[in-house]
Scaffold this motif. Structure first.
Motif, PDB file in Angstrom:
ATOM      1  N   GLU A 170       0.833  -1.212   0.000  1.00 52.19           N
ATOM      2  CA  GLU A 170       0.000   0.000   0.000  1.00 52.19           C
ATOM      3  C   GLU A 170       0.870   1.266   0.000  1.00 52.19           C
ATOM      4  OE1 GLU A 170      -3.092  -0.126  -0.456  1.00 52.19           O
ATOM      5  OE2 GLU A 170      -3.832  -2.042   0.293  1.00 52.19           O
ATOM      6  N   PRO A 171       1.798   1.406  -0.955  1.00 52.25           N
ATOM      7  CA  PRO A 171       2.762   2.508  -0.878  1.00 52.25           C
ATOM      8  C   PRO A 171       2.197   3.889  -1.168  1.00 52.25           C
ATOM      9  CG  PRO A 171       3.027   1.335  -2.938  1.00 52.25           C
ATOM     10  CD  PRO A 171       2.023   0.553  -2.129  1.00 52.25           C
ATOM     11  N   THR A 172       1.059   3.985  -1.871  1.00 52.26           N
ATOM     12  CA  THR A 172       0.546   5.303  -2.256  1.00 52.26           C
ATOM     13  C   THR A 172      -0.654   5.739  -1.426  1.00 52.26           C
ATOM     14  OG1 THR A 172      -0.929   4.421  -3.963  1.00 52.26           O
ATOM     15  CG2 THR A 172       1.339   4.914  -4.625  1.00 52.26           C
ATOM     16  N   ALA A 173      -0.998   4.973  -0.399  1.00 50.91           N
ATOM     17  CA  ALA A 173      -2.148   5.341   0.436  1.00 50.91           C
ATOM     18  C   ALA A 173      -1.905   6.706   1.082  1.00 50.91           C
ATOM     19  CB  ALA A 173      -2.364   4.283   1.511  1.00 50.91           C
ATOM     20  N   GLY A 174      -2.845   7.613   0.898  1.00 46.68           N
ATOM     21  CA  GLY A 174      -2.737   8.928   1.509  1.00 46.68           C
ATOM     22  C   GLY A 174      -1.917   9.940   0.728  1.00 46.68           C
ATOM     23  N   LEU A 175      -1.357   9.565  -0.422  1.00 44.06           N
ATOM     24  CA  LEU A 175      -0.558  10.502  -1.208  1.00 44.06           C
ATOM     25  C   LEU A 175      -1.446  11.325  -2.136  1.00 44.06           C
ATOM     26  CD1 LEU A 175       2.553   8.381  -2.260  1.00 44.06           C
ATOM     27  CD2 LEU A 175       2.115   9.602  -0.123  1.00 44.06           C
ATOM     28  N   ASP A 176      -0.995  12.543  -2.437  1.00 48.95           N
ATOM     29  CA  ASP A 176      -1.742  13.344  -3.408  1.00 48.95           C
ATOM     30  C   ASP A 176      -1.445  12.817  -4.815  1.00 48.95           C
ATOM     31  OD1 ASP A 176       0.608  14.591  -4.539  1.00 48.95           O
ATOM     32  OD2 ASP A 176       0.643  15.976  -2.841  1.00 48.95           O
ATOM     33  N   PRO A 177      -2.241  13.224  -5.820  1.00 50.59           N
ATOM     34  CA  PRO A 177      -2.083  12.651  -7.164  1.00 50.59           C
ATOM     35  C   PRO A 177      -0.680  12.804  -7.738  1.00 50.59           C
ATOM     36  CG  PRO A 177      -4.172  13.804  -6.995  1.00 50.59           C
ATOM     37  CD  PRO A 177      -3.436  14.085  -5.728  1.00 50.59           C
ATOM     38  N   GLU A 178      -0.048  13.953  -7.541  1.00 52.04           N
ATOM     39  CA  GLU A 178       1.301  14.163  -8.087  1.00 52.04           C
ATOM     40  C   GLU A 178       2.305  13.218  -7.441  1.00 52.04           C
ATOM     41  OE1 GLU A 178       4.545  17.774  -8.830  1.00 52.04           O
ATOM     42  OE2 GLU A 178       2.676  18.160  -7.746  1.00 52.04           O
ATOM     43  N   GLU A 179       2.227  13.057  -6.115  1.00 48.77           N
ATOM     44  CA  GLU A 179       3.129  12.151  -5.416  1.00 48.77           C
ATOM     45  C   GLU A 179       2.880  10.712  -5.859  1.00 48.77           C
ATOM     46  OE1 GLU A 179       5.612  12.538  -3.576  1.00 48.77           O
ATOM     47  OE2 GLU A 179       5.519  14.416  -2.468  1.00 48.77           O
ATOM     48  N   ARG A 180       1.607  10.357  -6.056  1.00 50.82           N
ATOM     49  CA  ARG A 180       1.282   8.985  -6.460  1.00 50.82           C
ATOM     50  C   ARG A 180       1.883   8.668  -7.830  1.00 50.82           C
ATOM     51  NH1 ARG A 180      -4.232   8.503  -5.465  1.00 50.82           N
ATOM     52  NH2 ARG A 180      -3.748   7.401  -3.542  1.00 50.82           N
ATOM     53  N   ILE A 181       1.763   9.602  -8.755  1.00 54.86           N
ATOM     54  CA  ILE A 181       2.320   9.382 -10.089  1.00 54.86           C
ATOM     55  C   ILE A 181       3.840   9.277 -10.028  1.00 54.86           C
ATOM     56  CG2 ILE A 181       2.659  10.463 -12.343  1.00 54.86           C
ATOM     57  CD1 ILE A 181      -0.189  11.631 -12.009  1.00 54.86           C
ATOM     58  N   ARG A 182       4.489  10.158  -9.265  1.00 53.67           N
ATOM     59  CA  ARG A 182       5.945  10.119  -9.144  1.00 53.67           C
ATOM     60  C   ARG A 182       6.400   8.783  -8.544  1.00 53.67           C
ATOM     61  NH1 ARG A 182       6.628  14.267  -5.982  1.00 53.67           N
ATOM     62  NH2 ARG A 182       6.994  15.787  -7.624  1.00 53.67           N
ATOM     63  N   PHE A 183       5.673   8.304  -7.559  1.00 54.36           N
ATOM     64  CA  PHE A 183       6.036   7.057  -6.892  1.00 54.36           C
ATOM     65  C   PHE A 183       5.856   5.869  -7.836  1.00 54.36           C
ATOM     66  CE2 PHE A 183       5.824   3.709  -3.715  1.00 54.36           C
ATOM     67  CZ  PHE A 183       6.783   4.120  -2.805  1.00 54.36           C
ATOM     68  N   ARG A 184       4.753   5.853  -8.595  1.00 58.75           N
ATOM     69  CA  ARG A 184       4.522   4.778  -9.562  1.00 58.75           C
ATOM     70  C   ARG A 184       5.615   4.742 -10.617  1.00 58.75           C
ATOM     71  NH1 ARG A 184      -1.375   6.134 -10.133  1.00 58.75           N
ATOM     72  NH2 ARG A 184      -0.762   7.072 -12.113  1.00 58.75           N
ATOM     73  N   ASN A 185       6.020   5.916 -11.108  1.00 57.56           N
ATOM     74  CA  ASN A 185       7.062   5.967 -12.129  1.00 57.56           C
ATOM     75  C   ASN A 185       8.385   5.445 -11.597  1.00 57.56           C
ATOM     76  OD1 ASN A 185       5.257   7.063 -13.962  1.00 57.56           O
ATOM     77  ND2 ASN A 185       5.878   9.175 -13.580  1.00 57.56           N
ATOM     78  N   LEU A 186       8.691   5.767 -10.354  1.00 56.71           N
ATOM     79  CA  LEU A 186       9.917   5.273  -9.737  1.00 56.71           C
ATOM     80  C   LEU A 186       9.901   3.757  -9.641  1.00 56.71           C
ATOM     81  CD1 LEU A 186      12.570   5.552  -8.164  1.00 56.71           C
ATOM     82  CD2 LEU A 186      11.206   5.989  -6.101  1.00 56.71           C
ATOM     83  N   LEU A 187       8.788   3.190  -9.198  1.00 57.46           N
ATOM     84  CA  LEU A 187       8.701   1.736  -9.071  1.00 57.46           C
ATOM     85  C   LEU A 187       8.802   1.056 -10.432  1.00 57.46           C
ATOM     86  CD1 LEU A 187       5.888   1.285  -6.393  1.00 57.46           C
ATOM     87  CD2 LEU A 187       8.341   0.953  -6.086  1.00 57.46           C
ATOM     88  N   ALA A 188       8.170   1.642 -11.459  1.00 57.04           N
ATOM     89  CA  ALA A 188       8.233   1.043 -12.794  1.00 57.04           C
ATOM     90  C   ALA A 188       9.663   0.994 -13.303  1.00 57.04           C
ATOM     91  CB  ALA A 188       7.349   1.835 -13.750  1.00 57.04           C
ATOM     92  N   GLU A 189      10.434   2.036 -13.039  1.00 55.50           N
ATOM     93  CA  GLU A 189      11.842   2.059 -13.453  1.00 55.50           C
ATOM     94  C   GLU A 189      12.641   1.002 -12.697  1.00 55.50           C
ATOM     95  OE1 GLU A 189      15.709   5.078 -13.353  1.00 55.50           O
ATOM     96  OE2 GLU A 189      13.698   5.871 -13.031  1.00 55.50           O
TER      97      GLU A 189
END
Length: 305
Positions: A170-189
């Protein structure tokens, strides 16, 4: 330059007919079998589906009641310390010491992981903080961090030592949309060189990051495959219908409502899922991954049957 495992070895996790029953007879997992290799693998499901329990079994933090979890063919219960040495883990309730700076906190975690060389440790910590976007906050106190910054620090501590297996719960729980997108991109890389298991109930996190996924419902695997294959399960089961506000409850009684919005005619436009079209001029629409998720969850609980 990104910190990477010294050897770019593939890690394969095999979960074979695993049950987990807690004291008092509470069953969290029932006959779960999965095979997970390199890349981003999404573990999707509603709260209470058993996702966190499964992650803890893979991380050698708990033992299955029945069945077996292996990493590269080695049972986790036989060599838990070896398995923990292969993985980085971001738990759902990640916490850090508020009075420390991120550099001080990561230095402490690195020592716990056995990174004894001070030069290597400092170099890796600085690289990781840059990688997760905390390079400018290296001297700030963690207590001043936002939720997104804390999560980025959490992924940095999980990546210390370049583990080839990464578990994020549950890494993006409570994050705003910009933070969620940045976090997803990091994990994909990161998934290009690692095996990453992403556990979440946020459908968009899986849709935009994972090439394969499993859907857990009630401790069982309800689906395992690609996002497109899951979407295909919802074809012919997603509808849009416009109703007067007073009629919305009638539709909700027979169909799961995915979304609703004000319609141009003054009523409500409902996007719903179900085996049959709701009355009132409903039209079929192309399903999304969120629609398919709602379809399978609804079928699992017997909604609308």
């Amino acid at each position: 330059m990104n910190p990477r495992p010294e050897q770019d070895d593939t890690v394969e996790v095999v979960i074979d007919r695993v049950d987990k029953v807690y004291p008092g007879g509470v069953t969290a997992l029932r006959g779960v079998s999965l095979r997970i290799g390199r890349g981003m693998f999404g573990l999707l499901g509603p709260n209470g589906a058993g996702k966190t329990t499964l992650m803890r079994l893979v991380a050698a933090l708990e033992r299955p009641t029945r069945g077996e979890v292996t990493v590269n063919g080695i049972p986790v219960t036989r060599r838990p310390s070896w398995v923990r040495g292969l993985l980085g883990y971001l738990p759902q309730d990640f916490r850090a010491y508020d009075k420390l700076t991120p550099r001080e906190f990561l230095d402490y975690v690195a020592l716990l992981k056995g990174l004894d060389d001070p030069r290597r440790r400092r170099r890796e910590i600085e690289l990781l903080l840059e990688q997760v976007g905390l390079g400018r906050s290296i001297r700030s106190r963690i207590g001043t961090f936002s939720g997104g910054m804390r999560q980025r620090l959490g992924i940095a501590q999980a990546l210390l030592g370049g583990p080839p297996l990464l578990i994020v719960d549950e890494p993006t729980a409570g994050l705003d949309p910009e933070e969620r997108i940045r976090f997803r991109n990091l994990l994909a890389e990161l998934g290009l060189t690692r095996t990453i298991i992403l556990s979440t109930h946020v459908v968009a996190d899986v849709e935009h990051s994972c090439s394969e996924l499993a859907l857990l419902i009630g401790g069982r695997v309800a689906f395992r495959g690609t996002p497109d294959a899951l979407i295909s399960r919802a074809v012919g089961k997603v509808w849009e219908v416009e109703v007067d506000p007073g009629e919305a409850d009638r539709v909700r009684a027979t169909h799961r409502v995915v979304s609703s919005r004000a319609a141009s005619g003054g009523g409500l436009a409902l996007r719903v899922v179900g085996r049959d079209a709701p009355p009132g001029g409903a039209r079929p629409v192309r399903p999304t991954l969120e629609d398919a998720y709602m379809v399978l969850v609804g079928e699992a609980v017997g909604f609308g049957k």
